[in-house]
Design a protein around this motif. Structure first.
Motif, PDB file in Angstrom:
ATOM      1  N   ASP A  54      29.479  21.757  -8.446  1.00  0.00           N
ATOM      2  CA  ASP A  54      30.077  21.408  -9.724  1.00  0.00           C
ATOM      3  C   ASP A  54      29.939  19.902  -9.963  1.00  0.00           C
ATOM      4  O   ASP A  54      29.634  19.133  -9.048  1.00  0.00           O
ATOM      5  N   TYR A  55      30.137  19.469 -11.216  1.00  0.00           N
ATOM      6  CA  TYR A  55      29.911  18.072 -11.561  1.00  0.00           C
ATOM      7  C   TYR A  55      30.882  17.126 -10.871  1.00  0.00           C
ATOM      8  O   TYR A  55      30.562  15.957 -10.652  1.00  0.00           O
ATOM      9  N   GLU A  72      35.224  33.645  -6.436  1.00  0.00           N
ATOM     10  CA  GLU A  72      35.753  32.342  -6.780  1.00  0.00           C
ATOM     11  C   GLU A  72      34.886  31.226  -6.196  1.00  0.00           C
ATOM     12  O   GLU A  72      34.199  31.425  -5.180  1.00  0.00           O
ATOM     13  N   PRO A  73      34.914  30.041  -6.812  1.00  0.00           N
ATOM     14  CA  PRO A  73      34.209  28.897  -6.228  1.00  0.00           C
ATOM     15  C   PRO A  73      34.706  28.588  -4.820  1.00  0.00           C
ATOM     16  O   PRO A  73      35.874  28.832  -4.498  1.00  0.00           O
ATOM     17  N   ASP A 107      15.685  19.818  -3.265  1.00  0.00           N
ATOM     18  CA  ASP A 107      14.592  19.465  -4.168  1.00  0.00           C
ATOM     19  C   ASP A 107      14.450  17.943  -4.147  1.00  0.00           C
ATOM     20  O   ASP A 107      15.241  17.233  -4.742  1.00  0.00           O
ATOM     21  N   GLY A 108      13.450  17.451  -3.417  1.00  0.00           N
ATOM     22  CA  GLY A 108      13.248  16.010  -3.327  1.00  0.00           C
ATOM     23  C   GLY A 108      14.395  15.290  -2.652  1.00  0.00           C
ATOM     24  O   GLY A 108      14.640  14.116  -2.909  1.00  0.00           O
ATOM     25  N   GLY A 109      15.106  15.986  -1.774  1.00  0.00           N
ATOM     26  CA  GLY A 109      16.236  15.363  -1.109  1.00  0.00           C
ATOM     27  C   GLY A 109      17.531  15.567  -1.839  1.00  0.00           C
ATOM     28  O   GLY A 109      18.610  15.433  -1.263  1.00  0.00           O
ATOM     29  N   ASP A 110      17.463  15.857  -3.154  1.00  0.00           N
ATOM     30  CA  ASP A 110      18.677  16.213  -3.879  1.00  0.00           C
ATOM     31  C   ASP A 110      19.027  17.644  -3.490  1.00  0.00           C
ATOM     32  O   ASP A 110      18.174  18.414  -3.046  1.00  0.00           O
ATOM     33  N   GLN A 111      20.289  18.008  -3.652  1.00  0.00           N
ATOM     34  CA  GLN A 111      20.687  19.356  -3.277  1.00  0.00           C
ATOM     35  C   GLN A 111      21.464  19.995  -4.412  1.00  0.00           C
ATOM     36  O   GLN A 111      22.548  19.551  -4.761  1.00  0.00           O
ATOM     37  N   ALA A 112      20.866  21.039  -4.986  1.00  0.00           N
ATOM     38  CA  ALA A 112      21.515  21.732  -6.085  1.00  0.00           C
ATOM     39  C   ALA A 112      22.689  22.570  -5.613  1.00  0.00           C
ATOM     40  O   ALA A 112      23.666  22.762  -6.327  1.00  0.00           O
ATOM     41  N   GLY A 113      22.594  23.092  -4.393  1.00  0.00           N
ATOM     42  CA  GLY A 113      23.656  23.958  -3.900  1.00  0.00           C
ATOM     43  C   GLY A 113      23.226  24.657  -2.627  1.00  0.00           C
ATOM     44  O   GLY A 113      22.520  24.096  -1.795  1.00  0.00           O
ATOM     45  N   GLY A 156      33.159  22.486 -14.171  1.00  0.00           N
ATOM     46  CA  GLY A 156      34.423  23.026 -13.682  1.00  0.00           C
ATOM     47  C   GLY A 156      35.575  22.869 -14.636  1.00  0.00           C
ATOM     48  O   GLY A 156      36.614  23.508 -14.470  1.00  0.00           O
ATOM     49  N   GLU A 157      35.441  22.005 -15.629  1.00  0.00           N
ATOM     50  CA  GLU A 157      36.495  21.797 -16.619  1.00  0.00           C
ATOM     51  C   GLU A 157      35.862  21.247 -17.883  1.00  0.00           C
ATOM     52  O   GLU A 157      34.659  20.984 -17.927  1.00  0.00           O
ATOM     53  N   ALA A 158      36.677  21.072 -18.924  1.00  0.00           N
ATOM     54  CA  ALA A 158      36.147  20.561 -20.186  1.00  0.00           C
ATOM     55  C   ALA A 158      35.558  19.170 -19.992  1.00  0.00           C
ATOM     56  O   ALA A 158      36.098  18.344 -19.248  1.00  0.00           O
ATOM     57  N   MET A 159      34.440  18.904 -20.654  1.00  0.00           N
ATOM     58  CA  MET A 159      33.755  17.622 -20.522  1.00  0.00           C
ATOM     59  C   MET A 159      33.714  16.917 -21.861  1.00  0.00           C
ATOM     60  O   MET A 159      33.480  17.539 -22.898  1.00  0.00           O
TER      61      MET A 159
END
Length: 395
Positions: A54-55, A72-73, A107-113, A156-159
């Motif tokens: 999540d963000y 659930e998360p 992905d390129g060292g980043d991790q989506a999940g 996860g919540e309003a942005m």
């Protein structure tokens, strides 16, 4: 296993991956999850979950879809899937009905999940699962450019509108390459407005900028957008740091009122030699972390914030040692202006760096924990955006 049996298994794996790759380019975003679940089922996998960060970088949220297990998360802190996410390594948990396998989506060292699957036996499926997870990470990154599906899952919540703008500007929050690693965190994730950062690895050179636009809300987000756009434009023309500063300064001065400004910090790291150059225009001085201890602040000559028409700045320089880390941060990380509360201060920041920065922890985990720890220390509130970026030169 006999050589013939291994070859047959590898051929089967190549067929699975080939089928996934052959159709990936035309795959609708909402079919990604079901196709991966079906592929994993062919090797006996069940209870498949695609868990996206999540963000706020607090939970792993399951992607919905046919063939995917809902629920659930999961908290990143304290769960097996979270341990996989933080370490970027597979985690296996034996159970009565098989083994629950968690594989990072890199992905390129980043991790989506994380991709989570239950298997009866896993002797010859570890490599195949890692490859499926690698393909899935690339597909998620590609499809994310033209769908809201993954954004909605991760939110996860309003942005706020300002935060939506800022997240659309950002590069991946983390990058890990053979010579260098980068990780950044923005708080408050769902209401950030004026803070942003950007980086690019061009050949041997890592370029990095962090900015903090004055004010809050859409005005700050608009100014941050212009500042990052000007930085990218100047960086891509391969000019020096001092000229990048002047270009950004003109862009802000021409588009906004004379009393509007952006604090900025720009760095350039030669990943082959460790030569670091930087210009600081109103930010707290970066911290040099060596041996997992803060050894000094990277002070530099005073330069006016972007937009105030400052003179061409002097570029500061130092040479890093292998394993050195540089922490850049905005003032919101160490200041608290809410009535009745004291400033958090750099001394407490340094103390937490010494507690959290350890040899067995990558920059992504350290940056996340440091940001969340400081937020808790502020009572989960802040009157300003609080952003940090951690860079490690591997040498």
């Amino acid at each position: 296993m006999r050589t013939g049996a291994r070859s047959a298994r590898e051929s089967f794996g190549e067929m699975l991956l080939g089928g996934l790759l052959d159709h990936a380019h035309a795959l609708p975003p909402d079919h990604v999850g079901p196709i991966v679940a079906g592929t994993v089922a062919l090797i006996g996998g069940r209870e498949v979950r695609i868990l996206l960060q999540d963000y706020g970088q607090r939970n792993l949220v399951p992607l919905a879809g046919d063939g995917l297990k809902d629920g659930e998360p999961l908290p990143i802190d304290g769960s097996e899937a979270g341990r996989c996410f933080l370490t970027a390594r597979p985690v296996e948990v034996p159970s009565a009905d098989g083994t629950r396998v968690h594989v990072p989506l890199l992905d390129g060292g980043d991790q989506a999940g994380v991709l989570a699957v239950t298997l009866d036996t896993i002797d010859d499926d570890r490599r195949l699962l890692r490859r499926i997870a690698g393909v899935l990470a690339d597909v998620l990154q590609t499809k994310n450019g033209y769908t809201d599906l993954f954004f909605r899952t991760r939110r996860g919540e309003a942005m706020s509108v300002a935060a939506e703008i800022q997240w659309s500007l950002l590069p991946p929050l983390a990058m890990t390459m053979s010579r260098v690693a980068v990780a950044g965190v923005l708080e408050p994730a769902y209401d950030v407005a004026g803070d942003s950062f950007d980086y690019a690895l061009n050949g041997d050179v890592l370029h990095l900028a962090m900015i903090d636009a004055m004010g809050h809300g859409l005005d700050a987000a608009t100014m941050a957008t212009v500042a990052i756009g000007a930085y990218r434009h100047a960086r891509r023309t391969s000019v020096e740091l001092s000229e990048i500063y002047l270009f950004m300064d003109r862009a802000i001065a021409e588009q906004f009122a004379p009393d509007h400004f952006v604090t900025a910090q720009m760095l350039r790291l030669d990943t082959g030699t460790g030569r670091l150059q930087w210009v600081n225009a109103g930010h707290p001085a970066p911290m040099l972390i060596r041996g997992h201890r803060v050894v000094r602040r990277l002070n530099s000559p005073t330069t006016l914030p972007v937009g105030f028409g400052g003179a061409q700045p002097q570029v500061s320089e130092t040479v890093l040692e292998p394993g050195d880390r540089i922490l850049c941060f905005t003032d919101g990380l160490i200041e608290e202006h809410q009535s009745g509360q004291e400033e958090f201060g750099e001394d407490q920041l340094i103390d937490w760096i010494h507690r959290l920065d350890r040899a067995d922890r990558g920059v992504r985990a350290v940056a996340r924990d440091l940001s969340h720890t400081l937020r808790r220390a502020r009572g989960e509130t802040t009157t300003d955006d609080a952003t940090l970026v951690l860079v490690e030169w591997h040498g």
